[in-house]
Each structure stands twice: as structure tokens, then as C-alpha cells.
Design a protein around this motif. Structure first.
Motif, short mmCIF file in Angstrom:
data_model
loop_
_atom_site.label_atom_id
_atom_site.label_comp_id
_atom_site.label_asym_id
_atom_site.label_seq_id
_atom_site.Cartn_x
_atom_site.Cartn_y
_atom_site.Cartn_z
N GLU A 19 0.84 -1.20 0.00
CA GLU A 19 0.00 0.00 0.00
C GLU A 19 0.88 1.26 0.00
OE1 GLU A 19 -3.22 0.34 -0.26
OE2 GLU A 19 -4.09 -1.55 0.40
N LYS A 20 0.45 2.27 -0.72
CA LYS A 20 1.16 3.55 -0.73
C LYS A 20 1.14 4.17 0.67
CE LYS A 20 1.39 7.95 -3.12
NZ LYS A 20 0.84 8.76 -4.23
N ASP A 21 -0.04 4.12 1.30
CA ASP A 21 -0.21 4.63 2.67
C ASP A 21 -0.85 3.51 3.50
OD1 ASP A 21 -0.76 5.92 5.03
OD2 ASP A 21 -2.10 7.42 4.16
N PRO A 22 -0.05 2.67 4.15
CA PRO A 22 -0.60 1.52 4.89
C PRO A 22 -1.64 1.88 5.95
CG PRO A 22 1.79 1.37 4.73
CD PRO A 22 1.40 2.73 4.24
N SER A 23 -1.57 3.07 6.50
CA SER A 23 -2.55 3.47 7.51
C SER A 23 -3.89 3.87 6.90
CB SER A 23 -2.00 4.61 8.38
OG SER A 23 -1.79 5.75 7.58
N ASN A 24 -3.91 4.06 5.60
CA ASN A 24 -5.14 4.39 4.87
C ASN A 24 -5.19 3.53 3.60
OD1 ASN A 24 -7.48 5.70 4.20
ND2 ASN A 24 -6.44 7.40 3.21
N PRO A 25 -5.37 2.21 3.77
CA PRO A 25 -5.25 1.29 2.64
C PRO A 25 -6.33 1.47 1.58
CG PRO A 25 -6.10 0.15 4.54
CD PRO A 25 -5.75 1.53 4.99
N LEU A 26 -5.91 1.33 0.34
CA LEU A 26 -6.84 1.37 -0.79
C LEU A 26 -7.23 -0.04 -1.23
CD1 LEU A 26 -5.17 4.14 -2.98
CD2 LEU A 26 -7.15 4.36 -1.47
N HIS A 27 -6.35 -1.01 -1.01
CA HIS A 27 -6.56 -2.35 -1.54
C HIS A 27 -6.93 -3.38 -0.48
CE1 HIS A 27 -5.04 -0.70 -5.22
NE2 HIS A 27 -3.94 -0.31 -4.61
N PHE A 28 -6.19 -3.40 0.61
CA PHE A 28 -6.46 -4.37 1.68
C PHE A 28 -7.29 -3.68 2.75
CE2 PHE A 28 -2.66 -5.85 -0.38
CZ PHE A 28 -2.92 -7.20 -0.53
N ARG A 29 -8.59 -3.79 2.60
CA ARG A 29 -9.51 -3.08 3.50
C ARG A 29 -10.10 -4.04 4.53
NH1 ARG A 29 -12.85 0.59 -0.79
NH2 ARG A 29 -11.03 1.63 -1.70
N THR A 30 -10.25 -3.52 5.72
CA THR A 30 -10.92 -4.27 6.78
C THR A 30 -12.38 -3.86 6.78
OG1 THR A 30 -8.92 -4.38 8.10
CG2 THR A 30 -11.00 -4.72 9.26
N VAL A 31 -13.26 -4.85 6.85
CA VAL A 31 -14.69 -4.60 6.84
C VAL A 31 -15.24 -4.96 8.21
CG1 VAL A 31 -16.89 -5.22 5.75
CG2 VAL A 31 -14.78 -5.10 4.37
N HIS A 32 -15.90 -4.02 8.85
CA HIS A 32 -16.49 -4.22 10.17
C HIS A 32 -15.48 -4.72 11.18
CE1 HIS A 32 -20.36 -3.38 8.47
NE2 HIS A 32 -20.25 -4.37 7.63
N SER A 33 -14.24 -4.28 11.05
CA SER A 33 -13.16 -4.59 11.99
C SER A 33 -12.88 -6.08 12.18
CB SER A 33 -13.46 -3.96 13.35
OG SER A 33 -13.56 -2.57 13.20
N SER A 34 -13.33 -6.91 11.24
CA SER A 34 -13.07 -8.33 11.45
C SER A 34 -12.69 -9.08 10.18
CB SER A 34 -14.28 -9.01 12.09
OG SER A 34 -15.38 -8.93 11.21
N ASP A 35 -13.17 -8.67 9.03
CA ASP A 35 -12.92 -9.39 7.81
C ASP A 35 -12.19 -8.49 6.82
OD1 ASP A 35 -14.22 -11.71 8.76
OD2 ASP A 35 -16.14 -10.80 8.32
#
Length: 77
Positions: free
Chosen positions: A56-72
């Protein structure tokens, strides 16, 4: 930056399931081959975090690897 073999397996599985939410349990079953795993496990979270750091360009604000509902997780192209 190079990825590990396990990170590559995760990336491959998630890219085959674009735009679909993939649970930790599904990743553990499909990528690691676990049918029964210790709970709670942070294995998936740690690998996703490393993929974010590597890709990710900015790991703290990911564009590709997103967490959904803090679990998936979901991979977005």
C-alpha cells in the motif's frame, strides 16, 4: 518489495475473490489449510498488516487491503 510465499498465497486468494469480503476463518481454511485453528488467532491480521506495509502507498489508509467491520478483509483493485 518482495512478499513471502504465504503472503503471495493470501494475495492470490484475495485477488481471485475481488470485491468480496473474505473472513479470517475462510483465509485460514483456504490459504493455511486449517480446518481447526486456535482461537483467537492473529495470524491473518498480522499477514494482512505486512501486505499493507509492503504494497500500500499509505498503509494506515489502505486502498486495496480493506478491513470490513473490523473483522474481515476485502481486496480492492
Amino acid at each position: 518489495m518482495a512478499v513471502t510465499a504465504q503472503e503471495f498465497k493470501i494475495l492470490k486468494f484475495m485477488s481471485e475473490n475481488l470485491e468480496r469480503v473474505v473472513s479470517r476463518e475462510e483465509l485460514l481454511n483456504e490459504v493455511w489449510g486449517y480446518q481447526h485453528y486456535p482461537t483467537p488467532t492473529r495470524t491473518v491480521d498480522n499477514h494482512i498488516m505486512r501486505l499493507r506495509q509492503r504494497l500500500e502507498k499509505d498503509p494506515s489508509n489502505p486502498l486495496h487491503f480493506r478491513t470490513v467491520h473490523s473483522s474481515d478483509n476485502k481486496f480492492v483493485r
